[in-house]
Design a protein around this motif. Structure first.
Motif, PDB file in Angstrom:
ATOM      1  N   ALA A 118       0.831  -1.206   0.000  1.00 10.00           N
ATOM      2  CA  ALA A 118       0.000   0.000   0.000  1.00 10.00           C
ATOM      3  C   ALA A 118       0.859   1.247   0.000  1.00 10.00           C
ATOM      4  CB  ALA A 118      -0.941   0.001   1.205  1.00 10.00           C
ATOM      5  N   SER A 119       1.984   1.232   0.710  1.00  9.04           N
ATOM      6  CA  SER A 119       2.840   2.420   0.729  1.00  9.04           C
ATOM      7  C   SER A 119       3.433   2.679  -0.638  1.00  9.04           C
ATOM      8  CB  SER A 119       3.946   2.269   1.781  1.00  9.04           C
ATOM      9  OG  SER A 119       4.877   1.295   1.379  1.00  9.04           O
ATOM     10  N   CYS A 120       3.727   1.647  -1.382  1.00 10.02           N
ATOM     11  CA  CYS A 120       4.254   1.824  -2.731  1.00 10.02           C
ATOM     12  C   CYS A 120       3.153   2.327  -3.659  1.00 10.02           C
ATOM     13  CB  CYS A 120       4.821   0.505  -3.251  1.00 10.02           C
ATOM     14  SG  CYS A 120       5.755   0.673  -4.774  1.00 10.02           S
ATOM     15  N   GLU A 121       1.938   1.791  -3.501  1.00 12.24           N
ATOM     16  CA  GLU A 121       0.833   2.216  -4.347  1.00 12.24           C
ATOM     17  C   GLU A 121       0.418   3.651  -4.063  1.00 12.24           C
ATOM     18  OE1 GLU A 121      -1.037  -2.257  -4.676  1.00 12.24           O
ATOM     19  OE2 GLU A 121      -2.044  -0.752  -3.470  1.00 12.24           O
ATOM     20  N   ALA A 122       0.692   4.148  -2.886  1.00 14.05           N
ATOM     21  CA  ALA A 122       0.292   5.503  -2.538  1.00 14.05           C
ATOM     22  C   ALA A 122       1.187   6.542  -3.196  1.00 14.05           C
ATOM     23  CB  ALA A 122       0.319   5.688  -1.025  1.00 14.05           C
ATOM     24  N   ARG A 123       2.391   6.168  -3.584  1.00  9.27           N
ATOM     25  CA  ARG A 123       3.309   7.082  -4.256  1.00  9.27           C
ATOM     26  C   ARG A 123       3.050   7.054  -5.752  1.00  9.27           C
ATOM     27  NH1 ARG A 123       8.284   4.189  -2.025  1.00  9.27           N
ATOM     28  NH2 ARG A 123       7.638   4.036   0.109  1.00  9.27           N
ATOM     29  N   PRO A 124       3.551   8.066  -6.477  1.00  8.31           N
ATOM     30  CA  PRO A 124       3.424   8.015  -7.935  1.00  8.31           C
ATOM     31  C   PRO A 124       4.047   6.736  -8.476  1.00  8.31           C
ATOM     32  CG  PRO A 124       4.214  10.156  -7.233  1.00  8.31           C
ATOM     33  CD  PRO A 124       4.202   9.269  -6.019  1.00  8.31           C
ATOM     34  N   ILE A 125       3.453   6.188  -9.504  1.00  9.55           N
ATOM     35  CA  ILE A 125       3.909   4.931 -10.090  1.00  9.55           C
ATOM     36  C   ILE A 125       5.389   4.972 -10.415  1.00  9.55           C
ATOM     37  CG2 ILE A 125       3.703   3.445 -12.125  1.00  9.55           C
ATOM     38  CD1 ILE A 125       1.378   3.107 -10.301  1.00  9.55           C
ATOM     39  N   ARG A 126       5.885   6.059 -10.985  1.00  4.86           N
ATOM     40  CA  ARG A 126       7.276   6.074 -11.437  1.00  4.86           C
ATOM     41  C   ARG A 126       8.261   5.897 -10.292  1.00  4.86           C
ATOM     42  NH1 ARG A 126       7.846  12.412 -12.476  1.00  4.86           N
ATOM     43  NH2 ARG A 126       8.881  12.771 -10.521  1.00  4.86           N
ATOM     44  N   GLN A 127       7.876   6.163  -9.062  1.00  2.59           N
ATOM     45  CA  GLN A 127       8.774   5.947  -7.936  1.00  2.59           C
ATOM     46  C   GLN A 127       8.790   4.495  -7.500  1.00  2.59           C
ATOM     47  OE1 GLN A 127       8.072   8.654  -4.757  1.00  2.59           O
ATOM     48  NE2 GLN A 127       8.230  10.446  -6.059  1.00  2.59           N
ATOM     49  N   CYS A 128       7.781   3.733  -7.831  1.00  2.00           N
ATOM     50  CA  CYS A 128       7.707   2.352  -7.389  1.00  2.00           C
ATOM     51  C   CYS A 128       7.954   1.370  -8.525  1.00  2.00           C
ATOM     52  CB  CYS A 128       6.331   2.068  -6.792  1.00  2.00           C
ATOM     53  SG  CYS A 128       6.002   3.053  -5.327  1.00  2.00           S
ATOM     54  N   ASP A 129       7.619   1.739  -9.770  1.00  2.00           N
ATOM     55  CA  ASP A 129       7.649   0.761 -10.849  1.00  2.00           C
ATOM     56  C   ASP A 129       9.047   0.237 -11.140  1.00  2.00           C
ATOM     57  OD1 ASP A 129       8.733   2.919 -12.220  1.00  2.00           O
ATOM     58  OD2 ASP A 129       7.459   2.683 -13.969  1.00  2.00           O
ATOM     59  N   THR A 130      10.073   1.060 -11.044  1.00  2.00           N
ATOM     60  CA  THR A 130      11.415   0.621 -11.359  1.00  2.00           C
ATOM     61  C   THR A 130      11.837  -0.517 -10.450  1.00  2.00           C
ATOM     62  OG1 THR A 130      11.928   2.855 -12.038  1.00  2.00           O
ATOM     63  CG2 THR A 130      13.778   1.400 -11.686  1.00  2.00           C
ATOM     64  N   ALA A 131      11.595  -0.379  -9.173  1.00  2.00           N
ATOM     65  CA  ALA A 131      12.026  -1.395  -8.222  1.00  2.00           C
ATOM     66  C   ALA A 131      11.213  -2.682  -8.364  1.00  2.00           C
ATOM     67  CB  ALA A 131      11.904  -0.851  -6.802  1.00  2.00           C
ATOM     68  N   ILE A 132      10.001  -2.613  -8.860  1.00  2.00           N
ATOM     69  CA  ILE A 132       9.136  -3.782  -8.920  1.00  2.00           C
ATOM     70  C   ILE A 132       9.220  -4.501 -10.263  1.00  2.00           C
ATOM     71  CG2 ILE A 132       6.712  -4.512  -8.916  1.00  2.00           C
ATOM     72  CD1 ILE A 132       6.192  -2.258  -6.923  1.00  2.00           C
ATOM     73  N   THR A 133       9.264  -3.797 -11.370  1.00  6.59           N
ATOM     74  CA  THR A 133       9.039  -4.429 -12.665  1.00  6.59           C
ATOM     75  C   THR A 133      10.270  -4.691 -13.517  1.00  6.59           C
ATOM     76  OG1 THR A 133       8.697  -2.314 -13.769  1.00  6.59           O
ATOM     77  CG2 THR A 133       6.762  -3.384 -12.810  1.00  6.59           C
ATOM     78  N   ARG A 134      11.427  -4.230 -13.166  1.00  6.64           N
ATOM     79  CA  ARG A 134      12.543  -4.314 -14.077  1.00  6.64           C
ATOM     80  C   ARG A 134      13.536  -5.435 -13.770  1.00  6.64           C
ATOM     81  NH1 ARG A 134      10.884  -0.339 -16.937  1.00  6.64           N
ATOM     82  NH2 ARG A 134      10.740   1.764 -16.216  1.00  6.64           N
ATOM     83  N   GLY A 135      13.167  -6.408 -13.008  1.00 11.70           N
ATOM     84  CA  GLY A 135      14.099  -7.483 -12.697  1.00 11.70           C
ATOM     85  C   GLY A 135      14.941  -7.107 -11.497  1.00 11.70           C
ATOM     86  N   LYS A 136      16.234  -6.893 -11.718  1.00  9.84           N
ATOM     87  CA  LYS A 136      17.086  -6.448 -10.616  1.00  9.84           C
ATOM     88  C   LYS A 136      16.582  -5.093 -10.140  1.00  9.84           C
ATOM     89  CE  LYS A 136      21.442  -8.668 -11.546  1.00  9.84           C
ATOM     90  NZ  LYS A 136      22.875  -8.468 -11.611  1.00  9.84           N
ATOM     91  N   PRO A 137      16.356  -4.952  -8.849  1.00  3.69           N
ATOM     92  CA  PRO A 137      15.800  -3.683  -8.364  1.00  3.69           C
ATOM     93  C   PRO A 137      16.844  -2.576  -8.266  1.00  3.69           C
ATOM     94  CG  PRO A 137      16.126  -5.199  -6.549  1.00  3.69           C
ATOM     95  CD  PRO A 137      16.478  -5.954  -7.806  1.00  3.69           C
ATOM     96  N   MET A 138      16.389  -1.364  -8.508  1.00  2.00           N
ATOM     97  CA  MET A 138      17.208  -0.196  -8.218  1.00  2.00           C
ATOM     98  C   MET A 138      16.800   0.274  -6.832  1.00  2.00           C
ATOM     99  SD  MET A 138      17.674   2.003 -11.703  1.00  2.00           S
ATOM    100  CE  MET A 138      15.977   2.378 -12.040  1.00  2.00           C
ATOM    101  N   LYS A 139      17.763   0.812  -6.107  1.00  2.00           N
ATOM    102  CA  LYS A 139      17.481   1.315  -4.766  1.00  2.00           C
ATOM    103  C   LYS A 139      17.461   2.837  -4.799  1.00  2.00           C
ATOM    104  CE  LYS A 139      20.876  -1.164  -3.024  1.00  2.00           C
ATOM    105  NZ  LYS A 139      21.892  -1.639  -2.099  1.00  2.00           N
ATOM    106  N   ALA A 140      16.485   3.416  -4.127  1.00  2.00           N
ATOM    107  CA  ALA A 140      16.440   4.874  -4.013  1.00  2.00           C
ATOM    108  C   ALA A 140      17.711   5.343  -3.330  1.00  2.00           C
ATOM    109  CB  ALA A 140      15.212   5.298  -3.218  1.00  2.00           C
TER     110      ALA A 140
END
Length: 193
Positions: free
Chosen positions: A18-40
């Protein structure tokens, strides 16, 4: 005691999602959908000032950049963005702050460092299928299209970096793609012979 650990994770998982969904998609999508996650990551003014893409900016412009961008830490092999990405971040501009990335297109890899013409990338520069991948431990900056356009409208001194990138991507993609900003003279630069 050990059996409570999975239960605790199960109870916390909805809150984390829910915390990820509450932020704009572009802040969460990279870490979730691109395989190896990027860290903020945190952008520091004194380091940004030394990054080639930003060396001509004033302190006020650097602060504005920090307030209107997102920095990510990427491990080797992380897909940063894809040309065919239909998500909200597809139009964003990416700047390599440190490390190295490569643009993969047409079965070829075009590596760049933070001082090379390919130190920035926007999917608008691409034709066909491609992806931008970290090839070493890197720090990258994501700037939303609207914020990048605002930077250009405010006169941020990106001209020489943008022009070099237009020429570089024009050679890779075999044509001069539509510019992200256009050159300062109002024309697109010509690809080198």
């Amino acid at each position: 005691m050990k059996r409570w650990i999975p239960l605790a994770f199960a109870a916390l998982l909805p809150a984390l999602l829910a915390s990820c969904e509450a932020r704009p998609i572009r802040q969460c999508d990279t870490a979730i959908t691109r395989g190896k996650p990027m860290k903020a990551s945190t952008t520091y003014l004194y380091l940004l000032r030394k990054t080639p893409f930003f060396t001509s900016l004033t302190t006020a412009q650097l602060r504005w950049t920090i307030d209107h961008s997102r920095e990510w830490e990427a491990e080797p092999g992380t897909v940063i963005t894809q040309c065919a990405d239909a998500g909200d971040s597809a139009a964003d501009v990416w700047v390599l702050l440190d490390g190295g990335w490569q643009l993969e297109h047409g079965g070829q890899a075009y590596p760049s460092g933070h001082a090379d013409p390919g130190k920035w990338f926007g999917a608008r520069q691409a034709t066909g299928t491609c992806r931008l991948v970290a090839h070493e431990h890197s720090y990258v900056m994501q700037i939303a299209r609207a914020d990048f356009d605002a930077m250009l409208a405010q006169g941020f001194a990106f001209g020489k970096h943008m022009d070099a990138g237009y020429r570089y991507y024009g050679v890779i993609f075999g044509s001069m793609p539509a510019s992200t900003a256009g050159s300062r003279e109002g024309r697109r630069p010509q690809a080198p012979p």
